[in-house]
Motif scaffolding. Structure first.
Motif, PDB file in Angstrom:
ATOM      1  N   VAL A  27      46.678   9.610  30.231  1.00  0.00           N
ATOM      2  CA  VAL A  27      45.703   9.065  31.186  1.00  0.00           C
ATOM      3  C   VAL A  27      46.371   8.886  32.544  1.00  0.00           C
ATOM      4  O   VAL A  27      45.822   9.270  33.587  1.00  0.00           O
ATOM      5  CB  VAL A  27      45.126   7.720  30.679  1.00  0.00           C
ATOM      6  N   SER A  28      47.554   8.347  32.554  1.00  0.00           N
ATOM      7  CA  SER A  28      48.288   8.125  33.804  1.00  0.00           C
ATOM      8  C   SER A  28      48.522   9.431  34.561  1.00  0.00           C
ATOM      9  O   SER A  28      48.456   9.478  35.785  1.00  0.00           O
ATOM     10  CB  SER A  28      49.642   7.467  33.525  1.00  0.00           C
ATOM     11  N   LYS A  29      48.771  10.471  33.804  1.00  0.00           N
ATOM     12  CA  LYS A  29      49.013  11.769  34.432  1.00  0.00           C
ATOM     13  C   LYS A  29      47.751  12.264  35.161  1.00  0.00           C
ATOM     14  O   LYS A  29      47.820  12.731  36.305  1.00  0.00           O
ATOM     15  CB  LYS A  29      49.450  12.783  33.368  1.00  0.00           C
ATOM     16  N   HIS A  30      46.599  12.126  34.482  1.00  0.00           N
ATOM     17  CA  HIS A  30      45.336  12.515  35.121  1.00  0.00           C
ATOM     18  C   HIS A  30      45.064  11.665  36.365  1.00  0.00           C
ATOM     19  O   HIS A  30      44.614  12.169  37.396  1.00  0.00           O
ATOM     20  CB  HIS A  30      44.170  12.371  34.135  1.00  0.00           C
ATOM     21  N   VAL A  31      45.328  10.363  36.245  1.00  0.00           N
ATOM     22  CA  VAL A  31      45.105   9.446  37.374  1.00  0.00           C
ATOM     23  C   VAL A  31      45.975   9.879  38.555  1.00  0.00           C
ATOM     24  O   VAL A  31      45.532   9.888  39.704  1.00  0.00           O
ATOM     25  CB  VAL A  31      45.417   7.986  36.950  1.00  0.00           C
ATOM     26  N   LYS A  32      47.194  10.269  38.257  1.00  0.00           N
ATOM     27  CA  LYS A  32      48.111  10.679  39.320  1.00  0.00           C
ATOM     28  C   LYS A  32      47.602  11.942  40.019  1.00  0.00           C
ATOM     29  O   LYS A  32      47.697  12.075  41.247  1.00  0.00           O
ATOM     30  CB  LYS A  32      49.506  10.930  38.719  1.00  0.00           C
ATOM     31  N   ILE A  33      47.060  12.850  39.233  1.00  0.00           N
ATOM     32  CA  ILE A  33      46.508  14.082  39.819  1.00  0.00           C
ATOM     33  C   ILE A  33      45.340  13.745  40.746  1.00  0.00           C
ATOM     34  O   ILE A  33      45.241  14.260  41.866  1.00  0.00           O
ATOM     35  CB  ILE A  33      46.066  15.061  38.696  1.00  0.00           C
ATOM     36  N   LEU A  34      44.459  12.854  40.295  1.00  0.00           N
ATOM     37  CA  LEU A  34      43.309  12.453  41.125  1.00  0.00           C
ATOM     38  C   LEU A  34      43.784  11.755  42.400  1.00  0.00           C
ATOM     39  O   LEU A  34      43.233  11.949  43.479  1.00  0.00           O
ATOM     40  CB  LEU A  34      42.374  11.521  40.332  1.00  0.00           C
ATOM     41  N   TYR A  35      44.825  10.956  42.246  1.00  0.00           N
ATOM     42  CA  TYR A  35      45.381  10.240  43.403  1.00  0.00           C
ATOM     43  C   TYR A  35      46.001  11.218  44.406  1.00  0.00           C
ATOM     44  O   TYR A  35      45.724  11.158  45.607  1.00  0.00           O
ATOM     45  CB  TYR A  35      46.426   9.227  42.922  1.00  0.00           C
ATOM     46  N   ASN A  36      46.796  12.149  43.901  1.00  0.00           N
ATOM     47  CA  ASN A  36      47.451  13.129  44.783  1.00  0.00           C
ATOM     48  C   ASN A  36      46.446  13.992  45.542  1.00  0.00           C
ATOM     49  O   ASN A  36      46.707  14.421  46.658  1.00  0.00           O
ATOM     50  CB  ASN A  36      48.381  14.038  43.975  1.00  0.00           C
ATOM     51  N   ALA A  37      45.290  14.228  44.906  1.00  0.00           N
ATOM     52  CA  ALA A  37      44.270  15.070  45.546  1.00  0.00           C
ATOM     53  C   ALA A  37      43.401  14.257  46.499  1.00  0.00           C
ATOM     54  O   ALA A  37      42.518  14.799  47.148  1.00  0.00           O
ATOM     55  CB  ALA A  37      43.399  15.726  44.485  1.00  0.00           C
ATOM     56  N   GLY A  38      43.644  12.946  46.560  1.00  0.00           N
ATOM     57  CA  GLY A  38      42.911  12.108  47.508  1.00  0.00           C
ATOM     58  C   GLY A  38      41.545  11.655  47.019  1.00  0.00           C
ATOM     59  O   GLY A  38      40.735  11.152  47.797  1.00  0.00           O
ATOM     60  N   PHE A  39      41.286  11.837  45.735  1.00  0.00           N
ATOM     61  CA  PHE A  39      39.982  11.435  45.207  1.00  0.00           C
ATOM     62  C   PHE A  39      39.901   9.938  44.931  1.00  0.00           C
ATOM     63  O   PHE A  39      38.823   9.353  44.942  1.00  0.00           O
ATOM     64  CB  PHE A  39      39.650  12.179  43.908  1.00  0.00           C
ATOM     65  N   ILE A  40      41.050   9.340  44.649  1.00  0.00           N
ATOM     66  CA  ILE A  40      41.046   7.901  44.351  1.00  0.00           C
ATOM     67  C   ILE A  40      42.224   7.226  45.046  1.00  0.00           C
ATOM     68  O   ILE A  40      43.197   7.887  45.438  1.00  0.00           O
ATOM     69  CB  ILE A  40      41.142   7.618  42.820  1.00  0.00           C
ATOM     70  N   SER A  41      42.105   5.911  45.210  1.00  0.00           N
ATOM     71  CA  SER A  41      43.245   5.126  45.668  1.00  0.00           C
ATOM     72  C   SER A  41      43.686   4.238  44.506  1.00  0.00           C
ATOM     73  O   SER A  41      42.901   3.961  43.597  1.00  0.00           O
ATOM     74  CB  SER A  41      42.863   4.284  46.882  1.00  0.00           C
ATOM     75  N   ALA A  61      41.580   3.991  30.384  1.00  0.00           N
ATOM     76  CA  ALA A  61      42.144   4.601  29.178  1.00  0.00           C
ATOM     77  C   ALA A  61      41.310   4.289  27.936  1.00  0.00           C
ATOM     78  O   ALA A  61      41.235   5.105  27.010  1.00  0.00           O
ATOM     79  CB  ALA A  61      43.582   4.132  28.978  1.00  0.00           C
ATOM     80  N   ASP A  62      40.638   3.113  27.948  1.00  0.00           N
ATOM     81  CA  ASP A  62      39.796   2.738  26.801  1.00  0.00           C
ATOM     82  C   ASP A  62      38.672   3.740  26.557  1.00  0.00           C
ATOM     83  O   ASP A  62      38.114   3.809  25.472  1.00  0.00           O
ATOM     84  CB  ASP A  62      39.169   1.342  27.018  1.00  0.00           C
ATOM     85  N   ASN A  63      38.312   4.481  27.611  1.00  0.00           N
ATOM     86  CA  ASN A  63      37.206   5.429  27.493  1.00  0.00           C
ATOM     87  C   ASN A  63      37.650   6.804  26.990  1.00  0.00           C
ATOM     88  O   ASN A  63      36.840   7.710  26.863  1.00  0.00           O
ATOM     89  CB  ASN A  63      36.521   5.609  28.843  1.00  0.00           C
ATOM     90  N   PHE A  64      38.962   6.930  26.771  1.00  0.00           N
ATOM     91  CA  PHE A  64      39.460   8.250  26.394  1.00  0.00           C
ATOM     92  C   PHE A  64      40.277   8.191  25.119  1.00  0.00           C
ATOM     93  O   PHE A  64      40.966   7.198  24.852  1.00  0.00           O
ATOM     94  CB  PHE A  64      40.317   8.837  27.525  1.00  0.00           C
ATOM     95  N   ASP A  65      40.171   9.257  24.385  1.00  0.00           N
ATOM     96  CA  ASP A  65      40.917   9.363  23.144  1.00  0.00           C
ATOM     97  C   ASP A  65      42.218  10.105  23.428  1.00  0.00           C
ATOM     98  O   ASP A  65      42.441  11.204  22.937  1.00  0.00           O
ATOM     99  CB  ASP A  65      40.056  10.114  22.113  1.00  0.00           C
ATOM    100  N   MET A  66      43.024   9.516  24.304  1.00  0.00           N
ATOM    101  CA  MET A  66      44.315  10.151  24.616  1.00  0.00           C
ATOM    102  C   MET A  66      45.342   9.068  24.916  1.00  0.00           C
ATOM    103  O   MET A  66      44.983   7.911  25.137  1.00  0.00           O
ATOM    104  CB  MET A  66      44.175  11.124  25.799  1.00  0.00           C
ATOM    105  N   SER A  67      46.597   9.476  24.929  1.00  0.00           N
ATOM    106  CA  SER A  67      47.670   8.489  25.111  1.00  0.00           C
ATOM    107  C   SER A  67      47.631   7.905  26.517  1.00  0.00           C
ATOM    108  O   SER A  67      47.115   8.530  27.450  1.00  0.00           O
ATOM    109  CB  SER A  67      49.026   9.153  24.876  1.00  0.00           C
ATOM    110  N   ARG A  68      48.173   6.731  26.659  1.00  0.00           N
ATOM    111  CA  ARG A  68      48.215   6.079  27.964  1.00  0.00           C
ATOM    112  C   ARG A  68      48.969   6.944  28.996  1.00  0.00           C
ATOM    113  O   ARG A  68      48.504   7.107  30.121  1.00  0.00           O
ATOM    114  CB  ARG A  68      48.854   4.684  27.787  1.00  0.00           C
ATOM    115  N   PRO A  69      50.144   7.544  28.633  1.00  0.00           N
ATOM    116  CA  PRO A  69      50.825   8.422  29.604  1.00  0.00           C
ATOM    117  C   PRO A  69      49.964   9.614  30.020  1.00  0.00           C
ATOM    118  O   PRO A  69      50.002  10.034  31.183  1.00  0.00           O
ATOM    119  CB  PRO A  69      52.063   8.898  28.837  1.00  0.00           C
TER     120      PRO A  69
END
Lengths: 106, 150
Positions: free
Chosen positions: A45-59, A35-43
């Motif tokens: 960032v979490s939403k993007h992380v969840k999308i990446l997780y659901n698509a299997g790109f990250i654990s 999140a420190d690398n982005f100029d956006m709210s923590r929620p």
């Protein structure tokens, strides 16, 4: 749109998510340090992380109070395996072809 | 879009001689694999070899002649899998021959490696992603719209 219905292009079609994948390509990171690398709210960032997780790109792994994100590299490793195998396959077969041609009675 | 293998090989023989070994099934099996190849555009054929457990391949490759220009160019699809009908390897093999003063320069490319999503990320990582993937996204979007219209 529910996040699970995004296809691979939609998932990485977003510049922030691509940047996250690139940041994670060098090492695992906590969601906070991401999140420190982005100029956006923590929620957000979490939403993007969840999308990446659901698509299997990250654990995602919980360590203490932190959540660590890690790039799933299985796909890349598999790709390398194929490339390596067939690179050697063709090199040896072409060597064999050369021997055949050279020994061919003309 | 996809990852490929490229190799270049020089033979001290004319293109006609090299071409024979690329297109005559009896000669092909001497250096490549057993095959029922015929030099006919659109012809379906197989390469068969022993199973390759390390790659989860059953040793049967299903192929189709995609392009054939005598003594110059030959391309065929090259698909394989573990034997349950699943295709895990979906590639295209392309041969190009170039006559030189001393013989033949042979160019080989095997392309199409990697599932699309993996390649897409791979490209994203190596920074080459922006233009190509955007084009594909555009094309997919256009196709979707076309479907709706149709």
């Amino acid at each position: 749109m529910p996040t699970s219905s995004l296809d691979v292009f939609q998932v990485i079609g977003d510049p922030s998510r691509r940047k996250m994948l690139m940041l994670l390509s060098t090492d695992s990171m906590t969601i906070n340090s991401l999140a420190d690398n982005f100029d956006m709210s923590r929620p957000a960032v979490s939403k993007h992380v969840k999308i990446l997780y659901n698509a299997g790109f990250i654990s995602i792994e919980d360590v203490g109070r932190e959540r660590y994100c890690t790039l799933q590299k299985d796909g890349f490793d598999e790709l390398q395996k194929w490339l390596q195998y067939f690179d050697q396959f063709w090199a040896s077969r072409l060597k064999k072809l050369e021997t055949l041609l050279n020994n061919k009675p003309n | 879009m996809s990852k490929s293998i490229k190799q270049q090989f020089f033979f001290a023989h004319p293109p006609q001689a090299v071409w024979d070994y690329l297109t005559n099934a009896d000669l092909m099996q001497l250096w490549l694999m057993k095959t029922d190849f015929q030099p006919i555009l659109g012809f379906d054929f197989q390469f068969t070899t022993k199973p390759i457990p390390s790659m989860e391949l059953d040793g049967i490759f299903n192929c189709k002649v995609l392009e054939i220009t005598p003594f110059k160019k030959l391309a065929y699809s090259w698909k394989g899998g573990p034997g349950n009908g699943e295709v895990t390897l979906d590639t295209v093999v392309t041969w190009q021959l170039e006559a030189t003063a001393k013989g033949t320069e042979l160019y080989l490319e095997q392309s199409g490696f990697g599932k699309l999503e993996h390649v897409t990320i791979y490209n994203a990582m190596s920074g080459g992603w922006a233009g190509n993937v955007q084009k594909i996204i555009d094309r997919l979007n256009a196709a979707q719209h076309a479907d709706i219209i149709a």
